[in-house]
Design an enzyme around this catalytic site. Structure first.
Site, PDB file in Angstrom:
ATOM      1  N   TYR A  77      -8.078  23.674 -35.633  1.00 34.02           N
ATOM      2  CA  TYR A  77      -7.313  22.642 -34.913  1.00 34.02           C
ATOM      3  C   TYR A  77      -6.678  23.219 -33.656  1.00 34.02           C
ATOM      4  O   TYR A  77      -6.726  22.626 -32.583  1.00 34.02           O
ATOM      5  CB  TYR A  77      -6.235  22.057 -35.833  1.00 34.02           C
ATOM      6  CG  TYR A  77      -5.590  20.825 -35.239  1.00 34.02           C
ATOM      7  CD1 TYR A  77      -6.072  19.557 -35.551  1.00 34.02           C
ATOM      8  CD2 TYR A  77      -4.529  20.933 -34.350  1.00 34.02           C
ATOM      9  CE1 TYR A  77      -5.515  18.430 -35.000  1.00 34.02           C
ATOM     10  CE2 TYR A  77      -3.961  19.804 -33.789  1.00 34.02           C
ATOM     11  CZ  TYR A  77      -4.448  18.558 -34.110  1.00 34.02           C
ATOM     12  OH  TYR A  77      -3.894  17.442 -33.546  1.00 34.02           O
ATOM     13  N   PHE A 129     -16.348   6.222  -8.133  1.00 31.57           N
ATOM     14  CA  PHE A 129     -17.273   5.713  -9.141  1.00 31.57           C
ATOM     15  C   PHE A 129     -16.554   4.563  -9.859  1.00 31.57           C
ATOM     16  O   PHE A 129     -15.326   4.491  -9.835  1.00 31.57           O
ATOM     17  CB  PHE A 129     -17.661   6.826 -10.123  1.00 31.57           C
ATOM     18  CG  PHE A 129     -18.604   6.337 -11.178  1.00 31.57           C
ATOM     19  CD1 PHE A 129     -19.884   5.947 -10.839  1.00 31.57           C
ATOM     20  CD2 PHE A 129     -18.203   6.217 -12.502  1.00 31.57           C
ATOM     21  CE1 PHE A 129     -20.754   5.455 -11.796  1.00 31.57           C
ATOM     22  CE2 PHE A 129     -19.066   5.731 -13.467  1.00 31.57           C
ATOM     23  CZ  PHE A 129     -20.345   5.348 -13.115  1.00 31.57           C
ATOM     24  N   ASP A 130     -17.298   3.658 -10.505  1.00 35.12           N
ATOM     25  CA  ASP A 130     -16.626   2.441 -10.990  1.00 35.12           C
ATOM     26  C   ASP A 130     -15.560   2.699 -12.071  1.00 35.12           C
ATOM     27  O   ASP A 130     -14.542   2.030 -12.084  1.00 35.12           O
ATOM     28  CB  ASP A 130     -17.614   1.323 -11.375  1.00 35.12           C
ATOM     29  CG  ASP A 130     -18.672   1.740 -12.370  1.00 35.12           C
ATOM     30  OD1 ASP A 130     -18.500   2.788 -12.999  1.00 35.12           O
ATOM     31  OD2 ASP A 130     -19.662   1.012 -12.512  1.00 35.12           O
ATOM     32  N   ASP A 212     -14.081  14.949  -8.017  1.00 38.11           N
ATOM     33  CA  ASP A 212     -14.777  14.381  -9.169  1.00 38.11           C
ATOM     34  C   ASP A 212     -16.122  15.100  -9.179  1.00 38.11           C
ATOM     35  O   ASP A 212     -17.008  14.801  -8.387  1.00 38.11           O
ATOM     36  CB  ASP A 212     -14.945  12.872  -8.985  1.00 38.11           C
ATOM     37  CG  ASP A 212     -15.850  12.240 -10.046  1.00 38.11           C
ATOM     38  OD1 ASP A 212     -16.542  12.999 -10.773  1.00 38.11           O
ATOM     39  OD2 ASP A 212     -15.888  11.002 -10.131  1.00 38.11           O
ATOM     40  N   ALA A 214     -18.674  15.645 -11.354  1.00 37.21           N
ATOM     41  CA  ALA A 214     -19.691  15.368 -12.375  1.00 37.21           C
ATOM     42  C   ALA A 214     -21.023  16.041 -12.023  1.00 37.21           C
ATOM     43  O   ALA A 214     -21.701  16.570 -12.891  1.00 37.21           O
ATOM     44  CB  ALA A 214     -19.888  13.862 -12.519  1.00 37.21           C
ATOM     45  N   LYS A 255     -23.151  15.024 -17.165  1.00 34.98           N
ATOM     46  CA  LYS A 255     -24.141  15.201 -16.087  1.00 34.98           C
ATOM     47  C   LYS A 255     -24.448  16.701 -15.979  1.00 34.98           C
ATOM     48  O   LYS A 255     -25.221  17.219 -16.752  1.00 34.98           O
ATOM     49  CB  LYS A 255     -23.595  14.637 -14.762  1.00 34.98           C
ATOM     50  CG  LYS A 255     -23.598  13.109 -14.671  1.00 34.98           C
ATOM     51  CD  LYS A 255     -22.485  12.480 -15.449  1.00 34.98           C
ATOM     52  CE  LYS A 255     -22.295  11.019 -15.127  1.00 34.98           C
ATOM     53  NZ  LYS A 255     -21.260  10.428 -15.991  1.00 34.98           N
ATOM     54  N   HIS A 438     -22.838  -7.519 -15.995  1.00 35.99           N
ATOM     55  CA  HIS A 438     -24.203  -6.986 -16.073  1.00 35.99           C
ATOM     56  C   HIS A 438     -24.554  -6.421 -17.451  1.00 35.99           C
ATOM     57  O   HIS A 438     -25.720  -6.347 -17.802  1.00 35.99           O
ATOM     58  CB  HIS A 438     -24.420  -5.920 -14.993  1.00 35.99           C
ATOM     59  CG  HIS A 438     -23.430  -4.802 -15.011  1.00 35.99           C
ATOM     60  ND1 HIS A 438     -22.131  -4.968 -14.590  1.00 35.99           N
ATOM     61  CD2 HIS A 438     -23.539  -3.517 -15.395  1.00 35.99           C
ATOM     62  CE1 HIS A 438     -21.495  -3.811 -14.720  1.00 35.99           C
ATOM     63  NE2 HIS A 438     -22.324  -2.915 -15.205  1.00 35.99           N
TER      64      HIS A 438
HETATM   65  N1  F0G Z   1     -17.592  10.076 -11.989  1.00 38.70           N
HETATM   66  C1  F0G Z   1     -18.868   9.909 -11.603  1.00 38.70           C
HETATM   67  C2  F0G Z   1     -19.276  10.291 -10.223  1.00 38.70           C
HETATM   68  C3  F0G Z   1     -19.798   9.352 -12.493  1.00 38.70           C
HETATM   69  O1  F0G Z   1     -21.066   9.170 -12.103  1.00 38.70           O
HETATM   70  C4  F0G Z   1     -19.380   8.982 -13.798  1.00 38.70           C
HETATM   71  C5  F0G Z   1     -20.315   8.383 -14.751  1.00 38.70           C
HETATM   72  C6  F0G Z   1     -18.033   9.197 -14.141  1.00 38.70           C
HETATM   73  C7  F0G Z   1     -17.180   9.746 -13.218  1.00 38.70           C
HETATM   74  C8  F0G Z   1     -17.490   8.815 -15.495  1.00 38.70           C
HETATM   75  O2  F0G Z   1     -17.863   9.742 -16.427  1.00 38.70           O
HETATM   76  O3  F0G Z   1     -19.256   8.408 -18.034  1.00 38.70           O
HETATM   77  O4  F0G Z   1     -18.357  10.678 -18.621  1.00 38.70           O
HETATM   78  O5  F0G Z   1     -16.831   8.756 -18.476  1.00 38.70           O
HETATM   79  N2  F0G Z   1     -21.477   7.957 -14.442  1.00 38.70           N
HETATM   80  C9  F0G Z   1     -22.500   7.436 -15.330  1.00 38.70           C
HETATM   81  C10 F0G Z   1     -23.664   6.927 -14.529  1.00 38.70           C
HETATM   82  C11 F0G Z   1     -22.017   6.469 -16.357  1.00 38.70           C
HETATM   83  O6  F0G Z   1     -24.561   6.289 -15.128  1.00 38.70           O
HETATM   84  O7  F0G Z   1     -23.733   7.162 -13.321  1.00 38.70           O
HETATM   85  P1  F0G Z   1     -18.085   9.364 -17.974  1.00 38.70           P
END
Ligand code: F0G
Length: 446
Positions: A77, A129-130, A212, A214, A255, A438
């Protein structure tokens, strides 16, 4: 500084130790599956998808070393040995002193914004990112996208002039963010020159900068390939330089961590780290495991370094370029140059006569499935409604999963779709939820 890679001089730098069968379906079966799914590709069962290019997130293949590392996971833990491995790796790579594991990228975003953003605060980003935008808006922040389009090699850059204006303005800016690579504009990379200039502006106005990250490894590789002066640097050196320009990072390790689940929040700011820690414990878990198991931390520690292997990155760039060329030759217009993880088909150019209201990008995504069982994702009017800027189909490549022969299958599927573009129907929405339509909307061909 050449951007072209002749694909056939490059092979997958791995061989396959475990295989997973992929489903092959008939066209007639796919017709009825599409109908049952309400022409929404999110509603297909993965067992009916032959080549799944919906996303590159969490869909990569782990290496034998990652699988071996899983078994070595320490599930204590507190104070787990696996956390130490993870922390050492992330510190070495990023230079950040305070390292927190989260279950995925958006958990890191939520904690960051809850800790430092107040209602009305503005956060500039090359493009949010969304999930980043949604988490920011959730705490009352204003997500400001400042992309700088038009650079031939670094389409992900930030608009420095507008950033300067925002920082000099009256609205409080608790931090600036840079998304590496810039997913929302096609996975386009950011140059070190641009990131350095953003850092200088942040310094002038004493505002912290977070990345960010990723797709940090893909961004580092594209800097090596495209930015003058970096040909002889290793991707790891470039990645360290990228992180070195920031005060912290959020990372979806799904990623370039090449794991199926995992995320990172890290910073060198002790004051912010204390706030992150409290919020982390509240929802993710004790700071030495975050939202993960010890084994996940081990796999991440290995994956983050494997993603920086030049042979792997060269193969990845070449695969994306090969798919892009194949689609163009097939007659589907794409967004050029392709980014680091996906190729985007420009449906507005492919179907110039189809009105946006008939969802041209979704129409092409449906045909790619109908013809070859290939699943992609619409990024257009179905996803964004009236706010859609483009009508695109994203064809994302999972890491180390599909071979050149699979990519050929996708290209042949695209050829068959391109050959009958004139006969492709538009769609209308017959059922839709109030939010994020979507994912669940039902459609019908016109
Ligand atoms: N930032 C970027 C640039 C991303 O592309 C994503 C996720 C996230 C943050 C969020 O990360 O999914 O681990 O919570 N992108 C995926 C895509 C979902 O299909 O491009 P997460």
């Amino acid at each position: 500084m050449s951007v072209e890679v002749p694909f056939r001089t490059i092979i997958e730098p791995f061989r396959i130790k475990a295989v997973e069968p992929i489903p092959l379906t008939t066209r007639a079966e796919r017709e009825s599956l599409l109908d049952r799914a309400g022409y929404n590709l999110f509603k297909l069962h993965a067992e009916h998808v032959t080549i799944d290019l919906l996303t590159d997130s969490g869909t990569g293949a782990m290496s034998d070393r990652q699988w071996a590392a899983l078994l070595a996971g320490d599930e204590s833990y507190a104070g787990s040995r696996s956390y130490d491995h993870f922390e050492t790796t992330v510190k070495r790579l990023t230079g950040f002193e305070h390292v927190f594991p989260t279950h995925q990228g958006r958990a890191a975003e939520r904690i960051l914004f809850e800790a430092v953003v107040k209602p009305g605060d503005v956060v500039p980003n090359n493009t949010h990112f969304d999930t980043t935008r949604a988490n920011l808006e959730h705490v009352g922040g204003v997500a400001l996208d400042l992309p700088r389009s038009g650079h031939p090699h670094f389409g992900g850059n930030m608009d420095l002039e507008r950033l300067g204006q925002v920082l000099a303005g009256d609205r409080p800016v608790p931090l600036v963010m840079m998304t590496l690579t810039n997913n929302a504009v096609g996975g386009q990379p950011v140059s070190l020159e641009n990131l350095r200039a953003v850092r200088a502006l942040c310094d002038r106005h004493q505002v912290p900068l977070f990345v960010d990250a990723a797709r940090f490894a893909e961004n580092a590789w594209l800097i090596k390939r495209r930015e003058p002066g970096y040909q002889d640097h290793t991707p790891e050196q470039i990645a360290r330089e990228l992180f070195g320009l920031a005060d912290g990072c959020t990372v979806s390790a799904k990623k370039d961590g090449i794991v199926n689940i995992g995320g990172i929040l890290a910073t060198h700011r002790a004051d912010w780290a204390r706030k992150f820690e409290v919020l982390l414990i509240l929802s993710e878990g004790f700071p030495t495991y975050g939202g993960l198991a010890g084994r996940d931390l081990e796999a991440m520690a290995v994956g983050l370094i494997e993603a920086l292997d030049p042979d792997y990155l060269r193969y990845r760039e070449a695969t994306v370029a090969y798919l892009a060329r194949g689609l163009e030759k097939a007659g589907l217009p794409i967004v050029t140059p392709p980014g680091g993880h996906a190729v985007f088909v420009d449906a507005a150019r492919a179907l110039p006569k189809m009105p946006k209201s008939q969802l041209p990008a979704q129409a092409i995504a449906i045909e790619l499935y109908r013809e070859g069982g290939v699943r992609t994702v619409e990024v257009g009017t179905l996803m964004f409604g009236a706010a859609a800027q483009h009508e695109l189909v994203r064809i994302a490549l999972p890491r180390r999963v599909y071979t050149a022969s699979h990519v050929d299958w996708v290209i042949e599927t695209a050829e068959r779709v391109a050959a009958r573009l004139g006969a492709i129907p538009g769609y209308r929405i017959v059922e839709e939820p109030p939010l994020l339509r979507h994912f669940t909307a039902k459609l019908q061909p016109l």
